[in-house]
Structures are given as C-alpha cells and as structure tokens.
Design a protein around this motif. Structure first.
Motif, PDB file in Angstrom:
ATOM      1  N   UNK A   1      -9.002  11.027   2.306  1.00 41.16           N
ATOM      2  CA  UNK A   1      -8.272  12.287   2.454  1.00 41.16           C
ATOM      3  C   UNK A   1      -6.767  12.091   2.283  1.00 41.16           C
ATOM      4  N   UNK A   2      -6.228  10.985   2.789  1.00 38.75           N
ATOM      5  CA  UNK A   2      -4.785  10.754   2.719  1.00 38.75           C
ATOM      6  C   UNK A   2      -4.322  10.348   1.323  1.00 38.75           C
ATOM      7  N   UNK A   3      -5.231   9.745   0.530  1.00 40.16           N
ATOM      8  CA  UNK A   3      -4.844   9.281  -0.809  1.00 40.16           C
ATOM      9  C   UNK A   3      -5.393  10.157  -1.918  1.00 40.16           C
ATOM     10  N   UNK A   4      -6.126  11.185  -1.577  1.00 39.85           N
ATOM     11  CA  UNK A   4      -6.723  12.027  -2.602  1.00 39.85           C
ATOM     12  C   UNK A   4      -7.866  11.342  -3.334  1.00 39.85           C
ATOM     13  N   UNK A   5      -8.527  10.402  -2.655  1.00 35.96           N
ATOM     14  CA  UNK A   5      -9.680   9.725  -3.250  1.00 35.96           C
ATOM     15  C   UNK A   5      -9.362   8.463  -4.016  1.00 35.96           C
ATOM     16  N   UNK A   6      -8.162   7.933  -3.862  1.00 37.74           N
ATOM     17  CA  UNK A   6      -7.788   6.687  -4.537  1.00 37.74           C
ATOM     18  C   UNK A   6      -8.714   5.556  -4.062  1.00 37.74           C
ATOM     19  N   UNK A   7      -9.192   4.706  -4.982  1.00 40.59           N
ATOM     20  CA  UNK A   7     -10.049   3.592  -4.567  1.00 40.59           C
ATOM     21  C   UNK A   7      -9.328   2.675  -3.573  1.00 40.59           C
ATOM     22  N   UNK A   8     -10.091   2.160  -2.621  1.00 39.79           N
ATOM     23  CA  UNK A   8      -9.527   1.244  -1.628  1.00 39.79           C
ATOM     24  C   UNK A   8      -9.366  -0.142  -2.249  1.00 39.79           C
ATOM     25  N   UNK A   9      -8.173  -0.710  -2.201  1.00 41.54           N
ATOM     26  CA  UNK A   9      -7.991  -2.067  -2.716  1.00 41.54           C
ATOM     27  C   UNK A   9      -8.771  -3.071  -1.869  1.00 41.54           C
ATOM     28  N   UNK A  10      -9.062  -4.221  -2.447  1.00 37.97           N
ATOM     29  CA  UNK A  10      -9.736  -5.290  -1.704  1.00 37.97           C
ATOM     30  C   UNK A  10      -8.834  -5.819  -0.597  1.00 37.97           C
ATOM     31  N   UNK A  11      -9.436  -6.278   0.463  1.00 39.25           N
ATOM     32  CA  UNK A  11      -8.752  -6.965   1.563  1.00 39.25           C
ATOM     33  C   UNK A  11      -7.780  -6.102   2.354  1.00 39.25           C
ATOM     34  N   UNK A  12      -7.937  -4.793   2.328  1.00 44.45           N
ATOM     35  CA  UNK A  12      -7.059  -3.933   3.117  1.00 44.45           C
ATOM     36  C   UNK A  12      -7.456  -4.035   4.584  1.00 44.45           C
ATOM     37  N   UNK A  13      -6.460  -4.140   5.443  1.00 42.14           N
ATOM     38  CA  UNK A  13      -6.697  -4.161   6.885  1.00 42.14           C
ATOM     39  C   UNK A  13      -6.474  -2.765   7.444  1.00 42.14           C
ATOM     40  N   UNK A  14      -7.216  -2.448   8.496  1.00 39.53           N
ATOM     41  CA  UNK A  14      -7.144  -1.139   9.127  1.00 39.53           C
ATOM     42  C   UNK A  14      -6.872  -1.324  10.606  1.00 39.53           C
ATOM     43  N   UNK A  15      -6.021  -0.469  11.153  1.00 38.37           N
ATOM     44  CA  UNK A  15      -5.815  -0.426  12.601  1.00 38.37           C
ATOM     45  C   UNK A  15      -5.923   1.033  13.041  1.00 38.37           C
TER      46      UNK A  15
ATOM     47  N   UNK B   1      -2.858  -1.614   5.865  1.00 33.81           N
ATOM     48  CA  UNK B   1      -1.865  -2.577   5.421  1.00 33.81           C
ATOM     49  C   UNK B   1      -2.551  -3.759   4.750  1.00 33.81           C
ATOM     50  N   UNK B   2      -1.815  -4.431   3.848  1.00 34.02           N
ATOM     51  CA  UNK B   2      -2.387  -5.597   3.164  1.00 34.02           C
ATOM     52  C   UNK B   2      -2.462  -6.768   4.123  1.00 34.02           C
TER      53      UNK B   2
ATOM     54  N   UNK C   1       0.832  -1.208   0.000  1.00 29.13           N
ATOM     55  CA  UNK C   1       0.000   0.000   0.000  1.00 29.13           C
ATOM     56  C   UNK C   1       0.862   1.253   0.000  1.00 29.13           C
ATOM     57  N   UNK C   2       2.004   1.173   0.638  1.00 28.25           N
ATOM     58  CA  UNK C   2       2.952   2.294   0.601  1.00 28.25           C
ATOM     59  C   UNK C   2       3.401   2.527  -0.828  1.00 28.25           C
ATOM     60  N   UNK C   3       3.695   1.452  -1.540  1.00 29.44           N
ATOM     61  CA  UNK C   3       4.128   1.565  -2.932  1.00 29.44           C
ATOM     62  C   UNK C   3       2.993   2.071  -3.824  1.00 29.44           C
ATOM     63  N   UNK C   4       1.786   1.551  -3.593  1.00 28.79           N
ATOM     64  CA  UNK C   4       0.639   1.924  -4.427  1.00 28.79           C
ATOM     65  C   UNK C   4       0.269   3.395  -4.239  1.00 28.79           C
TER      66      UNK C   4
END
Length: 75
Positions: free
Chosen positions: A34-48, A69-70, A11-14
C-alpha cells in the motif's frame, strides 16, 4: 486510525518516500504494498513493527509504526 510507514537508507531512495501514512493493512507485506503502490519488495529487506524486528507476514494494526530498511553491516 492509521499506520505510519517509514523507509530508511537505500529503500528511501528506491521508493522516493521517507514516510507515509496508510489507512489500514493486515500484515507488514500489505503495508509495503500500500505504501509503495505495489512496488516489488527487494531481497533482504528488514522490517520493524513498533521498533521490534518482525517478518513480512507479521500482523499490523491501527496505530502501529512499520519501518523497512536494508540489512545493516559494519566493519
């Protein structure tokens, strides 16, 4: 106050961002937008949020750390 947003592994690379600060967000999904400027969220992303697993609809408040993170696999 602000919210610290971090991206790990692929995700850092993307996104091209390791971490950034945003002014405010209502949910983790809002923080992503807000942090990505509206970039679509990839599937299976984990959030903490503050080092605890959360969902994209979890509330975020000033001073929080939101990390994306993936999925982690081992073997």
């Amino acid at each position: 106050m602000s919210i610290q947003v971090k991206f790990f592994a692929s995700l850092r690379e993307k996104t091209g961002v390791a971490e950034t600060i945003i002014d405010a967000a209502h949910t983790a999904a809002d923080a992503w937008d807000k942090a990505t400027g509206g970039m679509p969220q990839p599937n299976n992303v984990l959030v903490a949020i503050n080092l605890e697993y959360a969902s994209f609809d979890a509330p975020v408040k000033a001073g929080d750390e939101v990390a994306f993170f993936p999925p982690v696999t081992g073997g």
